[in-house]
Design a protein around this motif. Structure first.
Motif, PDB file in Angstrom:
ATOM      1  N   LEU A 127       0.504  -1.099   0.020  1.00 63.44           N
ATOM      2  CA  LEU A 127      -0.306  -0.080  -0.137  1.00 63.44           C
ATOM      3  C   LEU A 127       0.964   1.126   0.106  1.00 63.44           C
ATOM      4  O   LEU A 127       2.353   1.014   0.473  1.00 63.44           O
ATOM      5  N   PRO A 128       0.502   2.620  -0.102  1.00 65.44           N
ATOM      6  CA  PRO A 128       1.000   3.759  -0.384  1.00 65.44           C
ATOM      7  C   PRO A 128       2.000   3.310   1.063  1.00 65.44           C
ATOM      8  O   PRO A 128       0.582   3.659   1.498  1.00 65.44           O
ATOM      9  N   GLY A 129       2.272   3.932   1.192  1.00 65.30           N
ATOM     10  CA  GLY A 129       3.148   4.711   3.024  1.00 65.30           C
ATOM     11  C   GLY A 129       2.872   6.255   3.234  1.00 65.30           C
ATOM     12  O   GLY A 129       1.743   7.057   2.692  1.00 65.30           O
ATOM     13  N   GLY A 130       3.381   6.506   4.439  1.00 61.61           N
ATOM     14  CA  GLY A 130       3.187   7.468   5.056  1.00 61.61           C
ATOM     15  C   GLY A 130       2.553   7.911   5.087  1.00 61.61           C
ATOM     16  O   GLY A 130       1.567   9.289   6.000  1.00 61.61           O
ATOM     17  N   GLY A 131       1.148   7.116   5.578  1.00 64.19           N
ATOM     18  CA  GLY A 131      -0.351   6.883   6.289  1.00 64.19           C
ATOM     19  C   GLY A 131      -1.287   7.473   5.251  1.00 64.19           C
ATOM     20  O   GLY A 131      -2.558   7.564   5.731  1.00 64.19           O
ATOM     21  N   THR A 132      -0.741   7.831   3.973  1.00 70.10           N
ATOM     22  CA  THR A 132      -1.397   8.322   2.938  1.00 70.10           C
ATOM     23  C   THR A 132      -2.851   7.055   2.722  1.00 70.10           C
ATOM     24  O   THR A 132      -3.976   7.432   2.954  1.00 70.10           O
ATOM     25  N   ARG A 143      -5.309  15.484   1.265  1.00 76.30           N
ATOM     26  CA  ARG A 143      -7.072  14.733   1.316  1.00 76.30           C
ATOM     27  C   ARG A 143      -7.266  14.876  -0.099  1.00 76.30           C
ATOM     28  O   ARG A 143      -8.395  14.494  -0.919  1.00 76.30           O
ATOM     29  N   ALA A 144      -6.900  16.673  -0.763  1.00 74.41           N
ATOM     30  CA  ALA A 144      -8.125  17.148  -1.639  1.00 74.41           C
ATOM     31  C   ALA A 144      -7.121  16.670  -2.224  1.00 74.41           C
ATOM     32  O   ALA A 144      -7.537  16.040  -3.493  1.00 74.41           O
ATOM     33  N   GLY A 200      -2.702   7.706  -2.727  1.00 76.65           N
ATOM     34  CA  GLY A 200      -0.960   7.325  -2.855  1.00 76.65           C
ATOM     35  C   GLY A 200      -0.711   8.743  -2.770  1.00 76.65           C
ATOM     36  O   GLY A 200       0.632   8.769  -2.695  1.00 76.65           O
ATOM     37  N   MET A 201      -1.718   9.527  -2.787  1.00 72.69           N
ATOM     38  CA  MET A 201      -1.367  11.368  -2.877  1.00 72.69           C
ATOM     39  C   MET A 201      -0.958  11.495  -0.789  1.00 72.69           C
ATOM     40  O   MET A 201      -1.859  12.012  -0.369  1.00 72.69           O
ATOM     41  N   GLY A 202       0.115  12.359  -0.899  1.00 68.60           N
ATOM     42  CA  GLY A 202       0.830  12.365  -0.054  1.00 68.60           C
ATOM     43  C   GLY A 202       1.851  13.719  -0.156  1.00 68.60           C
ATOM     44  O   GLY A 202       1.983  14.510  -1.218  1.00 68.60           O
ATOM     45  N   VAL A 203       2.750  14.405   0.935  1.00 64.31           N
ATOM     46  CA  VAL A 203       2.527  15.160   1.232  1.00 64.31           C
ATOM     47  C   VAL A 203       4.625  14.769   0.936  1.00 64.31           C
ATOM     48  O   VAL A 203       4.903  13.903   1.582  1.00 64.31           O
ATOM     49  N   ASP A 204       5.421  15.877   0.061  1.00 67.65           N
ATOM     50  CA  ASP A 204       7.118  15.325   0.536  1.00 67.65           C
ATOM     51  C   ASP A 204       7.373  16.050   0.948  1.00 67.65           C
ATOM     52  O   ASP A 204       7.284  16.755   1.799  1.00 67.65           O
ATOM     53  N   ILE A 262       3.034  15.241  -3.292  1.00 65.02           N
ATOM     54  CA  ILE A 262       3.327  14.258  -4.638  1.00 65.02           C
ATOM     55  C   ILE A 262       2.617  12.472  -4.198  1.00 65.02           C
ATOM     56  O   ILE A 262       1.898  12.156  -3.470  1.00 65.02           O
ATOM     57  N   HIS A 263       2.657  12.163  -5.667  1.00 66.71           N
ATOM     58  CA  HIS A 263       2.506  10.522  -5.719  1.00 66.71           C
ATOM     59  C   HIS A 263       3.298   9.690  -5.026  1.00 66.71           C
ATOM     60  O   HIS A 263       4.380   8.600  -5.564  1.00 66.71           O
TER      61      HIS A 263
END
Length: 516
Positions: free
Chosen positions: A391-396, A450-451, A460-464, A471-472
């Protein structure tokens, strides 16, 4: 009421145990949450004698902490369960458990019955776990690029460790890696005198007799004894008789014949659970046989599995030569490594399944210990990704699921909805803490993420964490094994439910009666 004691308000008294437990859980969570994410920092653990461990591994921190509060100990079970089941994600699981407790307490002190909150929380955890599983992307084979990326994230972006784990995985093969009874993390060993290496075989910690004068064995046969290599013994009273002494000499001669049979069978390595008789010691030295006494049963079982040797008792040495020969193991190569102070036994021969040892080296004991923990996490992440996808990481992914839970909550009638809301709020905690550790405002950045998820229709959209831009995550290779997230959430939910249901804490009387 004692003089000077402040009166307790009814509401505070009612929730005294809950708030006390909640504060203890919060204290434990705060010890590890600062290590989350790429910008997370390490924790230094200091022992009574000045020993130092520097790590950001959640289970290591919690295991070594001096904790006495019973609720805090419950939280530590989250990390231990996570480590035992999937071997990675202990910090995230602990942070999730702490967030679930905090959110649950908020609902209870508002007047929602604890039983309703707990029931709703259990429903919410089940919904979230199913949603995470449905979103997981399967790993097809060891060449799948997302597999290496999951190992890279779990390996704290240590390319040397990632290469080590991926090389070991390629030797082991995907079939054995999918076997739940096999743990690649158990193959990790550390040594401050060594360098990173994947060895196709096993390392034994026990030293051989005369370690600096042992031969290098090639195409050798192996004998494993759950016993000592010595003649059968007689009672001292029996030895005082002429017949008893004659029996003693007969047993000694028989033992000598047995030793010659071992040499004739081409045995080059003998592993013993117990000790060795001086005569056997001298015989083995004269015939170039390496003997390793006092080997643990666990290590004997590992060597047996790898080489095909059948562990025997001492009486089995009396068997016919051909029968005994069929019970021996085989290794194409074995030797004592003076640098590592370990015996190396290479796999191959009778067993088709490969064995590997991941040797992790560094300059100091403290550094090498942390490197080994990172390698074990990376190895566990690899197996978890193969078993359950990524799954996409970072809590996304958790962020996306939290909003889905809020929508599902609207269809739930009854006060259990508040428990589901608590799970939805707690699921945002991992991303919030990662962003906080990176120096950003979590609320602002999570809204941006979230937007973007809604706009792109992508979890998978989250913050760098370097630039602060959206970023994706999957395109950037920031992925986690789905099983790590799912099991962490389930375990956190179980412990949070247990803490929230505690109405009172009562000290038990001593084992020998009531305390004075």
């Amino acid at each position: 009421m004692s003089q000077g004691q402040q009166p307790v308000r009814e509401g505070e008294e009612r929730y005294a145990a809950l708030l006390n437990n909640s504060n203890a859980v919060r204290a434990i969570t705060s010890a590890v949450e600062g290590t989350l994410g790429p910008k997370g920092l390490d924790v230094m653990l200091v022992g009574d004698r000045g020993e130092v461990i520097i790590t950001n591994d959640g289970v290591t921190i919690l295991d070594k902490m001096d904790v006495s509060h019973p609720a805090a100990r419950l939280l530590i079970q989250v990390a231990r369960s996570q480590q035992k089941k999937v071997g990675d994600g202990t910090t995230t699981a602990t942070v999730l458990a702490g967030a679930l407790v905090q959110e649950g307490v908020s609902q209870i002190v508002r007047g929602v019955p604890a039983s309703k909150v707990v029931t709703g929380m259990q429903q919410g955890v089940k919904m979230a776990a199913e949603s995470l599983q449905a979103r997981a992307r399967e790993i097809e084979d060891l060449e799948d690029p997302f597999l290496a990326k999951a190992v890279y994230v779990a390996g704290r972006e240590r390319e040397d460790i990632v290469a080590l784990v991926m090389e070991a995985a390629s030797i082991i093969g995907i079939r054995k890696l999918k076997d739940t009874s096999y743990l690649l993390a158990d193959a990790v060993t550390s040594h401050e005198k060594g360098s990173n290496e994947v060895f196709e075989g096993l390392l034994l910690r026990q030293l051989p007799l005369y370690p600096h004068d042992t031969p290098i064995l090639e195409d050798t046969r192996i004998l494993i004894l759950h016993d000592a290599l010595e003649p059968e013994s007689l009672d001292e009273e029996v030895l005082t008789t002429e017949a008893g002494f004659a029996r003693y000499m007969e047993l000694r001669e028989r033992f000598t014949r047995d030793l010659h049979v071992l040499a004739d069978l081409g045995i080059g390595l003998i592993l013993l659970e117990k000790g060795i008789h001086p005569d056997a010691e001298q015989f083995c030295m004269d015939h170039g046989i390496m003997v390793i006494p006092r080997v643990s049963r666990n290590d004997l079982a590992r060597v047996s599995s790898m080489t095909g040797a059948v562990p025997l008792r001492r009486t089995a040495l009396h068997k016919e030569r051909e029968s005994l020969g069929r019970l021996l193991g085989f290794s194409p190569w074995a030797c004592y490594d003076e640098t590592l102070e370990r015996v190396r036994i290479r796999s191959g021969g009778q067993k088709e399944e490969p064995f590997v040892t991941l040797i992790v080296g560094a300059s100091t004991a403290e550094v090498v210990g942390e490197s080994a923990r990172i390698a074990a996490d990376a190895a566990s992440a690899l197996q978890a990704a193969i078993a359950g996808g990524i799954l996409p990481g970072g809590g996304t992914a958790e962020l996306a699921v939290s909003y889905e839970l809020e929508r599902q909550r609207e269809a739930v009638k009854g006060m259990e909805a508040f428990g589901i809301a608590a799970v939805a709020a707690a699921l945002r905690k991992p991303m919030s803490q990662i962003l906080l550790n990176a120096g950003y405002n979590p609320l602002e950045k999570m809204e941006e993420a979230r937007a973007a998820q809604l706009t792109e229709n992508c979890d998978g959209m989250g913050v760098d964490c370097d630039s602060g831009l959206v970023i994706h995550y999957e395109e950037k290779g920031i992925v986690d094994p789905a099983l790590v997230k799912i099991h962490g959430l389930q375990t956190a939910g179980e412990v949070a439910a247990a803490v929230l249901r505690i109405h009172n804490v009562i000290k038990m009387r001593g084992a020998h009666g009531y305390e004075e």
